[in-house]
Motif scaffolding. Structure first.
Motif, PDB file in Angstrom:
ATOM      1  N   GLU A   1       0.851  -1.188   0.000  1.00 31.48           N
ATOM      2  CA  GLU A   1       0.000   0.000   0.000  1.00 31.48           C
ATOM      3  C   GLU A   1       0.884   1.234   0.000  1.00 31.48           C
ATOM      4  O   GLU A   1       1.905   1.267   0.677  1.00 31.48           O
ATOM      5  N   SER A   2       0.463   2.245  -0.758  1.00 34.46           N
ATOM      6  CA  SER A   2       1.184   3.514  -0.811  1.00 34.46           C
ATOM      7  C   SER A   2       0.292   4.572  -0.174  1.00 34.46           C
ATOM      8  O   SER A   2      -0.856   4.736  -0.577  1.00 34.46           O
ATOM      9  N   ARG A   3       0.847   5.264   0.816  1.00 38.59           N
ATOM     10  CA  ARG A   3       0.083   6.298   1.518  1.00 38.59           C
ATOM     11  C   ARG A   3       0.825   7.619   1.430  1.00 38.59           C
ATOM     12  O   ARG A   3       2.048   7.662   1.343  1.00 38.59           O
ATOM     13  N   ILE A   4       0.067   8.690   1.503  1.00 35.30           N
ATOM     14  CA  ILE A   4       0.658  10.027   1.485  1.00 35.30           C
ATOM     15  C   ILE A   4       1.495  10.209   2.746  1.00 35.30           C
ATOM     16  O   ILE A   4       1.078   9.825   3.848  1.00 35.30           O
ATOM     17  N   GLY A   5       2.674  10.792   2.576  1.00 34.44           N
ATOM     18  CA  GLY A   5       3.596  10.998   3.687  1.00 34.44           C
ATOM     19  C   GLY A   5       3.007  11.861   4.777  1.00 34.44           C
ATOM     20  O   GLY A   5       2.275  12.813   4.499  1.00 34.44           O
ATOM     21  N   GLN A   6       3.321  11.550   6.024  1.00 29.23           N
ATOM     22  CA  GLN A   6       2.800  12.322   7.150  1.00 29.23           C
ATOM     23  C   GLN A   6       3.555  13.635   7.323  1.00 29.23           C
ATOM     24  O   GLN A   6       2.962  14.634   7.678  1.00 29.23           O
ATOM     25  N   ARG A   7       4.865  13.630   7.069  1.00 32.53           N
ATOM     26  CA  ARG A   7       5.655  14.860   7.202  1.00 32.53           C
ATOM     27  C   ARG A   7       5.630  15.679   5.914  1.00 32.53           C
ATOM     28  O   ARG A   7       5.627  16.893   5.949  1.00 32.53           O
ATOM     29  N   ASP A   8       5.654  14.994   4.790  1.00 28.36           N
ATOM     30  CA  ASP A   8       5.702  15.655   3.486  1.00 28.36           C
ATOM     31  C   ASP A   8       4.677  14.982   2.587  1.00 28.36           C
ATOM     32  O   ASP A   8       4.815  13.814   2.237  1.00 28.36           O
ATOM     33  N   ARG A   9       3.651  15.724   2.221  1.00 27.33           N
ATOM     34  CA  ARG A   9       2.550  15.151   1.430  1.00 27.33           C
ATOM     35  C   ARG A   9       2.989  14.734   0.029  1.00 27.33           C
ATOM     36  O   ARG A   9       2.281  14.016  -0.640  1.00 27.33           O
TER      37      ARG A   9
END
Length: 174
Positions: A99-107
């Motif tokens: 799964e690929s998710r949007i980064g928490q620190r850098d979108r």
């Protein structure tokens, strides 16, 4: 299971192993080859039935080791081209293993995680490898294991050694 080709003769100490002949070094290279072939044989058989290869296995391994790993970090760890990694990740994503998710620190970053089926496959792939390494370590003993680890680390280039140390230090914190 000591190789007589590298065993010091009577009256010689282990320090003489620092001056191996080319033939003894070739024997070590061959040992690496056959050990690696055995080490990868069980996962290769599983992967072949799924139309995956070793690149898929490596990606699954490192994503399992560091959930949330970014695509950029995985590129750095594997030392492959973006094109090569994209081909592997696209398949793993499409098949629902990663799964690929949007980064928490850098979108803009994409963080990678194994799905439940991805975790199951990674565990299946690594189970035989862990058993093989565990058995070899037990057979060799703690002193040989420490020496083997030193040899492996000494063979790494600086970037690989740095990444290896980072992976190990994160493990101690968990």
């Amino acid at each position: 299971m000591t190789d007589p080709a590298i065993k010091p003769s009577a009256g010689q100490g282990a320090e003489n192993l620092l001056f191996l002949t080319d033939e003894q070094i070739r024997g070590g290279i061959e040992a690496f080859f056959f050990a690696y072939r055995a080490f990868t044989s069980d996962p290769d058989a599983i992967l072949e039935g799924l139309d995956y290869g070793r690149a898929h296995h490596r990606a699954l391994h490192f994503i399992a080791r560091k959930p949330g790993l970014t695509v950029s970090d995985l590129l750095d760890i594997l030392g492959v081209t973006k094109q090569s990694l994209n081909r592997v990740l696209r398949t793993l994503l499409k098949d629902g293993l990663v799964e690929s998710r949007i980064g928490q620190r850098d979108r803009r970053e994409r963080q990678l995680f194994l799905s439940v089926p991805g975790t199951e496959l990674e565990q299946q792939l690594s189970k035989a490898q862990r058993a093989r390494v565990r058995a070899a370590y037990r057979a060799a003993g703690p002193q040989a294991v420490a020496g083997f680890r030193q040899v492996l680390e000494a063979m790494m280039d600086e970037a690989g050694a740095r990444r290896f140390r980072e992976m190990r230090s994160g493990e101690a914190a968990e």
